[in-house]
Design a protein around this motif. Structure first.
Motif, mmCIF file in Angstrom:
data_model
loop_
_atom_site.group_PDB
_atom_site.id
_atom_site.type_symbol
_atom_site.label_atom_id
_atom_site.label_comp_id
_atom_site.label_asym_id
_atom_site.label_seq_id
_atom_site.Cartn_x
_atom_site.Cartn_y
_atom_site.Cartn_z
ATOM 1 N N ASN A 158 49.302 41.355 46.446
ATOM 2 C CA ASN A 158 47.956 41.256 46.954
ATOM 3 C C ASN A 158 47.250 40.361 46.220
ATOM 4 N N ASN A 159 46.857 39.378 46.662
ATOM 5 C CA ASN A 159 46.013 38.432 46.032
ATOM 6 C C ASN A 159 44.355 38.686 45.859
ATOM 7 N N SER A 160 43.797 39.688 46.548
ATOM 8 C CA SER A 160 42.487 39.809 46.675
ATOM 9 C C SER A 160 41.905 40.665 45.263
ATOM 10 N N THR A 161 41.350 39.837 44.352
ATOM 11 C CA THR A 161 40.686 40.374 43.243
ATOM 12 C C THR A 161 39.461 40.043 43.025
ATOM 13 N N PRO A 162 38.703 41.228 42.483
ATOM 14 C CA PRO A 162 37.183 40.592 42.261
ATOM 15 C C PRO A 162 36.918 39.853 41.047
ATOM 16 N N PRO A 163 35.932 39.130 41.135
ATOM 17 C CA PRO A 163 35.796 37.982 40.090
ATOM 18 C C PRO A 163 35.367 38.816 38.798
ATOM 19 N N PRO A 164 36.132 38.059 37.749
ATOM 20 C CA PRO A 164 35.845 38.872 36.470
ATOM 21 C C PRO A 164 34.311 38.773 35.855
ATOM 22 N N ALA A 210 43.950 35.031 34.223
ATOM 23 C CA ALA A 210 42.889 34.398 34.848
ATOM 24 C C ALA A 210 42.000 35.374 35.736
ATOM 25 N N ALA A 211 42.765 36.350 36.180
ATOM 26 C CA ALA A 211 41.943 37.478 37.001
ATOM 27 C C ALA A 211 41.040 38.300 36.067
ATOM 28 N N LYS A 212 41.269 38.267 34.941
ATOM 29 C CA LYS A 212 40.533 38.984 33.689
ATOM 30 C C LYS A 212 39.547 38.093 33.106
ATOM 31 N N ALA A 261 48.543 42.746 31.018
ATOM 32 C CA ALA A 261 47.295 41.900 31.034
ATOM 33 C C ALA A 261 46.112 42.781 30.925
ATOM 34 N N ASP A 262 46.087 44.253 31.607
ATOM 35 C CA ASP A 262 45.099 44.856 31.580
ATOM 36 C C ASP A 262 44.498 45.352 30.188
#
Length: 384
Positions: free
Chosen positions: A155-161, A216-218, A368-369
């Protein structure tokens, strides 16, 4: 007749020095007869654990109790014990040191458990394998169905950091043993000693690629080395035992090219089996993680502190995911792991030979979290 205290102190100090010299002469004879050998590690460990200020106060306190009247920690200095340990590498209080040179593979137990995660003891320590070059060079077919199945579940949908490093790459991810792979990702391979591949989709380089995406998502920019260590070693006529010598040049080049780098992460795969390297949290399967720190480098304490903090953070949010923090000296493993090049460097074992790609990705998501939380906490506190 009045006692000459300075002269008496001089006699005591010289007597102690003479005693040490005699002890060393005796032990030198033992080492010659018994073929024991002195190592820089044993000398360093003794010197590091010896407090020279206490030694100084001990001698003066023997003549004038004023110097040590409120110092309950000043005790007799066991000179014979210290001298024996330096000369023979044997610790009277540690039975392992009596057997490590006599029993093949026993040096494995020199690994120090700094923090024991769930189920971690001397029998479940991470295992570092070094296959011969002919095994490393052999091409293996990948289990494409495993990769396809995993892609359909992504699932590639992640909110912007909420905050970013503004394009700066502050984490360098690399792979000293880039060939380390996983049996479920290799077609018709069942021997754990052959869980190796130069295909970056199924080895630890692929794990690094996934970590780059997670960071990158973080909001954290990172760079993952995709160098094929097997080919580079083969090109130089080196074997797997020279892998850290080569990866050292990779890390030094990365640091020279990018002054923004703050963290070094060397990703490995443990050779232990699934019962040790896997866990289930909230009905989700994970590959377990282990932090390895080299004792034989000047950044040992800082890197150990970093590993401990990341382990503690994992324990709070993902209890049981981390197998703990271990440290190694040169008697078992490399002992440095390029960690002398940075005070914020870790070696991270991600899973074992039996873990599948979904378990690996779940583990990296968790890492990563907690890493990103630690990074932004330190960054905002101006720790670097």
């Amino acid at each position: 007749m009045k006692k000459n205290k300075p002269f008496s102190l001089f006699i005591r100090i010289n007597g102690a020095v003479l005693s040490v010299i005699v002890i060393f002469i005796l032990i030198a004879g033992m080492t010659t007869i018994l073929s024991l050998k002195m190592s820089s590690e044993s000398v360093g460990e003794v010197l590091e654990t010896s407090d020279l200020n206490k030694l100084y106060l001990y001698f003066f306190g023997s003549e004038n109790k004023y110097y040590i009247q409120n110092r309950k920690d000043i005790k007799d200095i066991p000179l014979t014990k210290v001298g024996f340990q330096i000369a023979t590498n044997i610790k009277i209080s540690d039975i392992r040191t009596f057997f490590e040179r006599e029993l093949p593979g026993f040096a494995e137990f020199n690994t120090k458990i700094e923090i024991a995660g769930q189920g971690t003891d001397l029998t479940t320590l991470p295992i570092e394998s070094a296959p011969p070059m002919d095994v490393l060079l052999k091409e293996r077919e990948i289990a494409q169905n495993q990769l396809n199945e995993n892609n359909s579940n992504e699932n590639n949908s992640t909110p912007p950091p909420s905050q970013t490093t503004n394009g700066k790459k502050v984490v360098f991810i690399y792979h000293t043993h880039s060939w380390e792979s996983y049996l479920p990702l290799l077609k018709n391979v069942t021997n754990p000693n052959e869980a190796v591949s130069s295909n970056n989709r199924v080895n630890v380089v692929g794990v690094g690629d996934y970590l780059v995406k997670d960071l990158a998502a973080k909001g954290i920019g990172s760079d993952n080395s995709t160098i094929n260590a097997t080919q580079e070693l083969h090109k130089r006529g080196w074997d797997a035992n020279s892998a850290y010598q080569y990866s050292r040049s990779v890390v030094k080049e990365a640091l020279a090219d990018n002054s923004d780098l703050k963290f070094m992460v060397d990703i490995h795969r443990d050779s232990s089996r699934k019962n040790i390297t896997s866990t289930t949290l909230n009905n989700k399967r994970y590959a377990r993680l282990v932090f390895v720190v080299g004792q034989a480098n000047p950044n040992y304490k800082q890197n150990l502190e970093l590993a401990k903090k990341l382990h503690d953070a994992l324990e709070k949010k993902y209890p049981g995911l981390s197998r703990g923090v271990v440290s190694k000296d040169r008697s078992e493993g490399n002992g440095v792991y390029n960690q002398d090049l940075s005070p914020r460097a870790i070696l991270l074992e991600v899973g074992g030979v039996d873990n599948n790609i979904q378990e690996l990705h779940n583990a990296i998501d968790a890492f990563a979290d907690v890493f990103s939380e630690y990074y932004w906490q330190m960054k905002n506190a101006k720790a670097f």
